[in-house]
Write a protein that holds these residues in place. Structure first.
Motif, PDB file in Angstrom:
ATOM      1  N   PHE A 387      57.624  27.040  37.937  1.00 14.85           N
ATOM      2  CA  PHE A 387      58.726  26.992  36.965  1.00 14.85           C
ATOM      3  C   PHE A 387      59.428  28.343  36.946  1.00 14.85           C
ATOM      4  O   PHE A 387      58.953  29.324  37.530  1.00 14.85           O
ATOM      5  N   PHE A 388      60.571  28.427  36.264  1.00 17.29           N
ATOM      6  CA  PHE A 388      61.213  29.710  35.981  1.00 17.29           C
ATOM      7  C   PHE A 388      61.860  29.623  34.604  1.00 17.29           C
ATOM      8  O   PHE A 388      62.028  28.536  34.044  1.00 17.29           O
ATOM      9  N   ALA A 389      62.187  30.786  34.040  1.00 17.45           N
ATOM     10  CA  ALA A 389      62.780  30.834  32.708  1.00 17.45           C
ATOM     11  C   ALA A 389      64.293  30.649  32.810  1.00 17.45           C
ATOM     12  O   ALA A 389      64.960  31.362  33.565  1.00 17.45           O
ATOM     13  N   LEU A 390      64.803  29.704  32.010  1.00 20.48           N
ATOM     14  CA  LEU A 390      66.240  29.432  32.027  1.00 20.48           C
ATOM     15  C   LEU A 390      67.036  30.471  31.255  1.00 20.48           C
ATOM     16  O   LEU A 390      68.161  30.809  31.627  1.00 20.48           O
ATOM     17  N   ASP A 391      66.477  30.950  30.154  1.00 18.51           N
ATOM     18  CA  ASP A 391      67.198  31.879  29.288  1.00 18.51           C
ATOM     19  C   ASP A 391      66.212  32.814  28.594  1.00 18.51           C
ATOM     20  O   ASP A 391      64.993  32.679  28.731  1.00 18.51           O
ATOM     21  N   LYS A 392      66.741  33.743  27.836  1.00 12.80           N
ATOM     22  CA  LYS A 392      65.904  34.740  27.165  1.00 12.80           C
ATOM     23  C   LYS A 392      65.135  34.153  25.998  1.00 12.80           C
ATOM     24  O   LYS A 392      64.244  34.805  25.446  1.00 12.80           O
ATOM     25  N   SER A 393      65.488  32.918  25.584  1.00 11.91           N
ATOM     26  CA  SER A 393      64.757  32.263  24.500  1.00 11.91           C
ATOM     27  C   SER A 393      63.436  31.662  24.980  1.00 11.91           C
ATOM     28  O   SER A 393      62.657  31.152  24.181  1.00 11.91           O
ATOM     29  N   GLY A 394      63.224  31.708  26.272  1.00 13.11           N
ATOM     30  CA  GLY A 394      61.956  31.232  26.810  1.00 13.11           C
ATOM     31  C   GLY A 394      61.951  29.794  27.279  1.00 13.11           C
ATOM     32  O   GLY A 394      60.889  29.243  27.582  1.00 13.11           O
ATOM     33  N   HIS A 395      63.129  29.149  27.325  1.00 17.67           N
ATOM     34  CA  HIS A 395      63.182  27.786  27.847  1.00 17.67           C
ATOM     35  C   HIS A 395      62.913  27.794  29.353  1.00 17.67           C
ATOM     36  O   HIS A 395      63.496  28.599  30.082  1.00 17.67           O
ATOM     37  N   HIS A 396      62.048  26.893  29.770  1.00 16.08           N
ATOM     38  CA  HIS A 396      61.644  26.844  31.175  1.00 16.08           C
ATOM     39  C   HIS A 396      62.225  25.613  31.868  1.00 16.08           C
ATOM     40  O   HIS A 396      62.558  24.621  31.225  1.00 16.08           O
ATOM     41  N   LYS A 397      62.308  25.706  33.165  1.00 20.17           N
ATOM     42  CA  LYS A 397      62.667  24.537  33.989  1.00 20.17           C
ATOM     43  C   LYS A 397      61.703  24.476  35.161  1.00 20.17           C
ATOM     44  O   LYS A 397      61.375  25.512  35.764  1.00 20.17           O
ATOM     45  N   LYS A 398      61.245  23.290  35.475  1.00 16.96           N
ATOM     46  CA  LYS A 398      60.370  23.121  36.631  1.00 16.96           C
ATOM     47  C   LYS A 398      61.161  23.333  37.907  1.00 16.96           C
ATOM     48  O   LYS A 398      62.315  22.921  38.026  1.00 16.96           O
ATOM     49  N   LEU A 399      60.511  23.978  38.857  1.00 21.95           N
ATOM     50  CA  LEU A 399      61.165  24.231  40.144  1.00 21.95           C
ATOM     51  C   LEU A 399      61.588  22.916  40.800  1.00 21.95           C
ATOM     52  O   LEU A 399      62.677  22.816  41.383  1.00 21.95           O
TER      53      LEU A 399
END
Length: 459
Positions: A387-399
């Motif tokens: 995964f990686f972080a989408l934004d500084k709020s900590g929302h993630h997205k699966k690779l």
């Protein structure tokens, strides 16, 4: 009948280069007939003969009787004898098999074990003409390909079946002439199994009520199909050489729209066979599903069966195993804070944060907050759970979802090198970086990373 069998053996070269025969001996009419034939033939050709009996642990005293009969018959004729005992019901339950399937599997395991002790051994089993017709009908009823319509083959690797040229009646007549007794398995007359119903009900009715030559005609048809299948298999293999491109996880098929549909579907099934351990769970419906995808030219990945996927674009039909994990080699990144560190096409440099230093917008060079990297980094292919972080709020997205959203072709995903910290992806070269590692006004040390390797996907 001896001459007929010997001619059949010679026709298919069953004993060419043979050093020994390992044959299955159940004690029934068919295997006893085969033993008598081979006893004489092996003595004449100076070939070692070993009879193997399997006690299936099912029929109680009747099974014990059969074992004793086989051992005595071999002793009187001076034939080497080996016996294996199995608990077939237990093995079937533990392996999710029917007793029929389990018994067959264990028998051939025993035959192969004995044969491994000899040079150039052949495994001989006593299937006859009626068995072949029975198998053809059975396979037709359950929806078989041409391979199933061939029925039982005379030669399959080192397994030979010399009695396929003889009917059951001929075998019984031969034993009567030889005044040779044999064992009778009463379970063969029970119609609980599909094969028994075909053997005891369907085949006799075909012979009595439809055509007395039904068995011979079915076998003749199966032999024609076997020849046709051999030709088609060679043609299919030729098409694989020219239209199939292998990757680590799958096969890309090209030019399917230029082929006859039948050959295109054979090619797809060939890919299934190449990518899986067995075709047992694959049928016509799975081939049709993949073939339909091929006609769309641009389709999202679709699971065919049990982790086998297919997708299509302008390049062709890609059939692959989707494990969610790449087989690319992994490289640990140990950064020297003085100078440039180069690893597997990447270069790393630690620099002091400058107030006027802008965040890099270059496609293959990115800047990271070096002090936010807590653990060692790796350069590797994708893995399950990345995964990686989408934004500084900590929302993630699966690779995996990122690749889908960016329309990265499935066949390319295994070859994209990733900069990772555990399952957290810092950077997908050619794509984005994780928001968690971006430089901020508080950043003191910057990690400048450039990718200088081969571009793996279009941005």
């Amino acid at each position: 009948m001896k001459t007929k069998i010997i001619n059949y053996i010679n026709k298919y070269g069953m004993l060419n280069g043979c050093g020994s025969i390992v044959m299955g001996l159940s004690g029934g009419a068919d295997s006893v007939c085969l033993l008598l034939i081979f006893d004489e033939l092996c003595r004449h050709k100076n070939i070692a003969l070993t009879a193997v009996h399997i006690h299936h642990g099912i029929r109680g005293q009747e099974a014990d009787r059969d074992m004793a009969f086989c051992e005595d018959l071999c002793r009187r004729r001076g034939i080497a004898f080996e016996c294996f005992g199995y608990d077939v019901p237990k093995y079937a339950a533990e392996n999710g098999l029917t007793c029929e399937e389990a018994g067959r599997k264990l028998r051939y395991m025993a035959f192969k074990e004995v044969a491994s002790g000899f040079d150039n051994a052949r495994i001989a089993v006593a299937h006859h003409m009626d068995d072949r017709a029975e198998t053809v009908i059975f396979n037709m009823c359950r929806g078989s390909s041409l391979k199933g319509i061939r029925g039982i083959l005379p030669v399959n690797d080192n397994i030979i079946r010399p009695l396929l040229c003889c009917s059951k009646v001929e075998i019984l007549d031969f034993l009567a002439e030889e005044k040779q007794d044999y064992c009778r398995d009463n379970t063969n007359f029970e119609n609980d199994y599909s094969r028994n119903r075909i053997r005891n009900i369907i085949l006799p009715e075909l012979v009595q009520d439809i055509n007395s030559g039904s068995v011979k005609n079915i076998v003749a048809m199966s032999e024609d199909v076997a020849e046709a299948e051999d030709f088609l298999e060679k043609t299919t293999n030729g098409l694989m050489d020219t239209h199939a491109c292998r990757t680590d996880r799958g096969i890309l098929l090209t030019g399917l729209d230029e082929m006859e549909p039948y050959m295109a579907k054979r090619l797809i099934m060939k890919c299934f066979e190449s990518l899986t351990d067995s075709l047992k769970d694959f049928g016509r419906q799975h081939v049709e599903k993949a073939y339909e995808l091929a006609s769309k030219k641009d389709s999202r990945p679709s699971e065919i069966r049990n982790g086998l996927y297919a997708s299509c674009n302008q390049d062709g039909l890609y059939i692959y195993i989707n494990s969610g994990q790449s087989t690319m080699e992994s490289y640990d990144v140990i950064i020297s804070e003085k100078g440039i560190t180069r690893v597997a096409g990447f270069s790393f440099e630690v620099i002091e944060r400058s107030p006027d230093k802008k965040i890099s917008n270059e496609v293959y060079t990115k800047l990271f907050d070096y002090d936010k990297i807590k653990f060692s980094m790796q350069i590797r292919g994708r893995r399950e759970g990345d995964f990686f972080a989408l934004d500084k709020s900590g929302h993630h997205k699966k690779l995996k979802q990122y690749f889908v959203d960016e329309k990265v072709p499935e066949r390319q995903r295994d070859f994209i090198p990733l900069l990772a910290e555990g399952n957290h992806i810092l950077w997908i070269p050619g794509g984005r970086i994780s928001a968690e590692y971006m430089i901020t006004d508080e950043t003191q040390r910057v990690l400048r990373v450039s990718y200088e390797g081969e571009q793996t996907w279009n941005v």
